[in-house]
Design a protein around this motif. Sequence first.
Motif, PDB file in Angstrom:
ATOM      1  N   UNK B  73      61.975  35.074  56.671  1.00 15.27           N
ATOM      2  CA  UNK B  73      61.090  33.974  56.275  1.00 15.27           C
ATOM      3  C   UNK B  73      61.354  32.730  57.117  1.00 15.27           C
ATOM      4  N   UNK B  78      58.175  30.224  57.062  1.00 12.62           N
ATOM      5  CA  UNK B  78      57.511  30.180  55.753  1.00 12.62           C
ATOM      6  C   UNK B  78      58.437  29.604  54.693  1.00 12.62           C
ATOM      7  N   UNK B  80      59.302  26.773  53.234  1.00 11.49           N
ATOM      8  CA  UNK B  80      59.109  25.366  52.864  1.00 11.49           C
ATOM      9  C   UNK B  80      60.161  24.977  51.831  1.00 11.49           C
ATOM     10  N   UNK B  92      54.200  31.417  69.809  1.00 10.94           N
ATOM     11  CA  UNK B  92      53.033  30.862  69.111  1.00 10.94           C
ATOM     12  C   UNK B  92      52.402  31.893  68.190  1.00 10.94           C
ATOM     13  N   UNK B  94      52.652  34.758  65.948  1.00  8.17           N
ATOM     14  CA  UNK B  94      53.561  35.549  65.130  1.00  8.17           C
ATOM     15  C   UNK B  94      52.761  36.172  63.998  1.00  8.17           C
ATOM     16  N   UNK B  96      53.012  38.579  60.422  1.00  6.14           N
ATOM     17  CA  UNK B  96      53.972  38.979  59.396  1.00  6.14           C
ATOM     18  C   UNK B  96      53.317  40.017  58.510  1.00  6.14           C
ATOM     19  N   UNK B  98      53.968  42.444  54.994  1.00  3.23           N
ATOM     20  CA  UNK B  98      54.769  42.360  53.786  1.00  3.23           C
ATOM     21  C   UNK B  98      54.995  43.754  53.209  1.00  3.23           C
ATOM     22  N   UNK B 102      49.058  43.235  50.647  1.00  2.00           N
ATOM     23  CA  UNK B 102      48.572  41.875  50.467  1.00  2.00           C
ATOM     24  C   UNK B 102      47.176  41.677  51.043  1.00  2.00           C
TER      25      UNK B 102
END
Lengths: 269, 302
Positions: B73, B78, B80, B92, B94, B96, B98, B102
Amino acid sequence: MTEALSRPRGTRRRLGPGRAVPFGRLLGPLLLVAVWWAASALHYLDPRILTGPGSVAATAADLVRDGRLQDNVLISLQRAGLGLLFGVLAGVVLAVAAGLSRFGEYLVDGTLQVKRAIPSLAMLPLLILWLGIGEQMKVTVIALGVAVSVYVNTYASLTGIDSRYVELAESLDLSRWRFVRTVVVPGSLPGFFVGLRLGVTASWLGLIVVEQINSTSGIGYMMFQAQQYAQSDVIIVGLVAYGIFGFASDAAVRAVERRVLSWRRTLAG
Amino acid sequence: MAPYAGGLTASRDVPVHDAPATAAAAPPAVRTTGLVRSFGGRDVLRGLDLTLARGEFTVLLGRSGSGKSTLLRAVARLDHGVAGSGGLAVPDRVSLSFQDSRLLPWLRILDNVVLGIRGPGARERGATALAEVGLAGRERSWPHELSGGEQQRAALARALVRDPELLLADEPFGALDALTRIKMHGLLRELYERHRPAVLLVTHDVDEAVELADRVLVLEDGRIAVDLAVRLPVRRSRRDPRFQEYRDTLLAALGVTEPGDRPHVHGGPTEHAAPPPYGDPVHPPQPTDRPDEEKDSHDPRD
């Protein structure tokens, strides 16, 4: 032995409600009319208390012939429609503002919860003082009621959007606008439709309130006048008109909801 | 077969992989320096240094709570609101993927795939990506109409259509059944060979790691405990004795000893401290433990 074989080829017991029948929802209201009709035909109902369906229909035909019903229905529909429009817009904008930013939440949510606790009727004296007794005041009262129910349900659904989808949107570098369009709006639609259906009901309720106070037109005014002349049949015509519009508008919202939320698989099917 | 030191760019001198010759010269795909991430005052990542070369397929192993997901993460940027420090350089583009696919349930498959891209040719690119994962013709389906494996393939298409320089995957096959997982391994490896992104895949399945990776990292207590280059042919067989050796090395590094294990004579990870006395159910028994029963079924690329 026979009991064990009593369901030999069938599938398992169905726990959901099964397949929908077209227009099945009309069954309840039609049954109600049938009971009403039977009760008055058997003279079980005193016509001074409650007129039978036959004479109500005759009165409705009379009202249509001299144009009173159409005029009043039209002005009522216009008020409810405008109130609904402004109320839905306000409710959605406020829900999105409160759901997507903390500042918006702190500003809007508490305020609307306070408004929710105050019935529109209680606001009426103030609104009459501010806006007079014209159309502006009527539409405002209706819009206030609608906005609250749309807001509460849309906001609840919006804040209930799965955080995994938010994470996905972040990982795909979606812009805020695209995030709102592809995640927030579709994700809060189920709640929005609940709010819209309650809002439609709220618009009819608001209409009744504003049309019976200081009004010179509309279904409510027509019924209020009939009360003074003890015309129970005219009152019933008004009630039936309200009922038909309430039912039809709810059915319309349901139909839109079914189309828009066709991706969902629920118990109702 | 000695593991190379953590944080150094892999030297990809493996003849069977057509590794880019410029891998050492080009800037790395990912570089973290002294990466620290903490939750509630507890350091989950403790000064982690990691460099991933461009086009390198790296699998990250680790027990629960070792910081795998935290690292992923962090690299995905991601996290935060997570306390931390250290340097992080990522490309630049990327993507992801899961553990769950999703897919947004209110968007059709193609709309899900093109969610993260824009521009005129987006839908054509999305359709091409869907065809690449074997889902041509399913563009108009709803996500719930797809099987679990198909949903995960659609998610893979969504990740690849962005033409990522770095593909991050958080236990992408963890929720799939064993047969589907084997097929997905083949598909992922095939797509990787074609597009050559750098890959960082998190898993707790040691077999999956050896089967997919060019390089396996074992994370322990927020640091990289083992950094192992896997020098096996592209088409790998679980019955290959070298496959077994890598597997045993990694299991030992994870503190798992299986009954009947051979002694580790092939030079296991020296950085790793003595395994704890308790075992972790990291690796459930696999059909490959009985190699006679199957014929090379792990390789659907044929």
